[in-house]
Design a protein around this motif. Structure first.
Motif, PDB file in Angstrom:
ATOM      1  N   GLY A   1     -12.273 -37.227 -38.287  1.00 43.42           N
ATOM      2  CA  GLY A   1     -11.411 -37.383 -37.122  1.00 43.42           C
ATOM      3  C   GLY A   1     -11.058 -38.831 -36.851  1.00 43.42           C
ATOM      4  O   GLY A   1      -9.910 -39.154 -36.517  1.00 43.42           O
ATOM      5  N   ASP A   2     -12.044 -39.726 -37.007  1.00 44.67           N
ATOM      6  CA  ASP A   2     -11.774 -41.156 -36.816  1.00 44.67           C
ATOM      7  C   ASP A   2     -10.801 -41.680 -37.861  1.00 44.67           C
ATOM      8  O   ASP A   2      -9.929 -42.502 -37.567  1.00 44.67           O
ATOM      9  CB  ASP A   2     -13.077 -41.958 -36.871  1.00 44.67           C
ATOM     10  CG  ASP A   2     -13.981 -41.668 -35.681  1.00 44.67           C
ATOM     11  OD1 ASP A   2     -13.462 -41.172 -34.653  1.00 44.67           O
ATOM     12  OD2 ASP A   2     -15.191 -41.935 -35.787  1.00 44.67           O
ATOM     13  N   THR A   3     -10.951 -41.202 -39.096  1.00 42.47           N
ATOM     14  CA  THR A   3     -10.053 -41.634 -40.170  1.00 42.47           C
ATOM     15  C   THR A   3      -8.621 -41.171 -39.903  1.00 42.47           C
ATOM     16  O   THR A   3      -7.673 -41.939 -40.074  1.00 42.47           O
ATOM     17  CB  THR A   3     -10.538 -41.091 -41.528  1.00 42.47           C
ATOM     18  OG1 THR A   3     -11.882 -41.492 -41.736  1.00 42.47           O
ATOM     19  CG2 THR A   3      -9.670 -41.593 -42.667  1.00 42.47           C
ATOM     20  N   VAL A   4      -8.470 -39.926 -39.482  1.00 40.77           N
ATOM     21  CA  VAL A   4      -7.138 -39.396 -39.185  1.00 40.77           C
ATOM     22  C   VAL A   4      -6.509 -40.170 -38.031  1.00 40.77           C
ATOM     23  O   VAL A   4      -5.320 -40.517 -38.067  1.00 40.77           O
ATOM     24  CB  VAL A   4      -7.212 -37.889 -38.872  1.00 40.77           C
ATOM     25  CG1 VAL A   4      -5.881 -37.376 -38.322  1.00 40.77           C
ATOM     26  CG2 VAL A   4      -7.615 -37.114 -40.104  1.00 40.77           C
ATOM     27  N   GLU A   5      -7.282 -40.475 -37.013  1.00 40.97           N
ATOM     28  CA  GLU A   5      -6.759 -41.236 -35.879  1.00 40.97           C
ATOM     29  C   GLU A   5      -6.349 -42.652 -36.283  1.00 40.97           C
ATOM     30  O   GLU A   5      -5.341 -43.170 -35.826  1.00 40.97           O
ATOM     31  CB  GLU A   5      -7.803 -41.300 -34.760  1.00 40.97           C
ATOM     32  CG  GLU A   5      -7.907 -40.033 -33.967  1.00 40.97           C
ATOM     33  CD  GLU A   5      -6.601 -39.654 -33.291  1.00 40.97           C
ATOM     34  OE1 GLU A   5      -5.916 -40.537 -32.736  1.00 40.97           O
ATOM     35  OE2 GLU A   5      -6.240 -38.465 -33.340  1.00 40.97           O
TER      36      GLU A   5
ATOM     37  N   ILE B   1      -5.291 -43.574 -39.237  1.00 43.94           N
ATOM     38  CA  ILE B   1      -4.057 -43.466 -40.024  1.00 43.94           C
ATOM     39  C   ILE B   1      -2.867 -43.232 -39.099  1.00 43.94           C
ATOM     40  O   ILE B   1      -1.801 -43.812 -39.284  1.00 43.94           O
ATOM     41  CB  ILE B   1      -4.181 -42.351 -41.083  1.00 43.94           C
ATOM     42  CG1 ILE B   1      -5.187 -42.769 -42.161  1.00 43.94           C
ATOM     43  CG2 ILE B   1      -2.829 -42.038 -41.712  1.00 43.94           C
ATOM     44  CD1 ILE B   1      -5.513 -41.689 -43.156  1.00 43.94           C
ATOM     45  N   ARG B   2      -3.040 -42.399 -38.085  1.00 44.76           N
ATOM     46  CA  ARG B   2      -1.940 -42.119 -37.145  1.00 44.76           C
ATOM     47  C   ARG B   2      -1.551 -43.361 -36.348  1.00 44.76           C
ATOM     48  O   ARG B   2      -0.393 -43.540 -36.002  1.00 44.76           O
ATOM     49  CB  ARG B   2      -2.332 -41.011 -36.187  1.00 44.76           C
ATOM     50  CG  ARG B   2      -2.297 -39.657 -36.801  1.00 44.76           C
ATOM     51  CD  ARG B   2      -2.588 -38.599 -35.777  1.00 44.76           C
ATOM     52  NE  ARG B   2      -2.659 -37.293 -36.409  1.00 44.76           N
ATOM     53  CZ  ARG B   2      -3.217 -36.244 -35.869  1.00 44.76           C
ATOM     54  NH1 ARG B   2      -3.739 -36.322 -34.658  1.00 44.76           N
ATOM     55  NH2 ARG B   2      -3.235 -35.101 -36.500  1.00 44.76           N
ATOM     56  N   SER B   3      -2.539 -44.224 -36.056  1.00 43.17           N
ATOM     57  CA  SER B   3      -2.244 -45.405 -35.260  1.00 43.17           C
ATOM     58  C   SER B   3      -1.567 -46.519 -36.066  1.00 43.17           C
ATOM     59  O   SER B   3      -1.027 -47.457 -35.494  1.00 43.17           O
ATOM     60  CB  SER B   3      -3.533 -45.943 -34.624  1.00 43.17           C
ATOM     61  OG  SER B   3      -4.400 -46.435 -35.616  1.00 43.17           O
ATOM     62  N   MET B   4      -1.603 -46.408 -37.415  1.00 44.64           N
ATOM     63  CA  MET B   4      -0.968 -47.428 -38.257  1.00 44.64           C
ATOM     64  C   MET B   4       0.546 -47.291 -38.192  1.00 44.64           C
ATOM     65  O   MET B   4       1.082 -46.204 -37.997  1.00 44.64           O
ATOM     66  CB  MET B   4      -1.396 -47.270 -39.722  1.00 44.64           C
ATOM     67  CG  MET B   4      -2.774 -47.680 -40.040  1.00 44.64           C
ATOM     68  SD  MET B   4      -2.997 -47.523 -41.821  1.00 44.64           S
ATOM     69  CE  MET B   4      -4.747 -47.682 -41.948  1.00 44.64           C
TER      70      MET B   4
END
Length: 90
Positions: free
Chosen positions: A5-9, A11-14
């Protein structure tokens, strides 16, 4: 959330430009490695120019973990040298 979940978040914030830069950089690293490998195949004339000894069956000449570089040469060798043979099974 967890690691995924942290990784997906993150990536989304980039920004899209940063993501594309990372993808292109990874692609260039993989492409460079393949080019170097294919270049070694052409230069040495061997299908597998670099191998690692995985077992102790080649001792005392080669120890486990040694890196071997192969090249096909058109000259004869004296007896008592280590040889590598390529078998074609039909």
């Amino acid at each position: 959330m967890g690691f995924v979940g942290d990784t997906v978040e993150s990536i989304r914030s980039m920004q899209i430009r940063h993501v594309l830069t990372q993808i292109i950089s990874l692609g260039m690293i993989v492409t460079s490695a393949l080019i170097i490998w294919k270049g070694l195949i052409v230069v040495t004339g061997s299908e597998s120019p670099v191998v690692v000894v995985l077992s102790g069956s080649m001792e005392p000449g080669f120890k486990r973990g040694d890196i071997l570089f192969f090249a096909h040469e058109q000259r004869s060798y004296p007896h008592r040298r280590n040889s590598c043979f390529q078998c074609r099974w039909t």
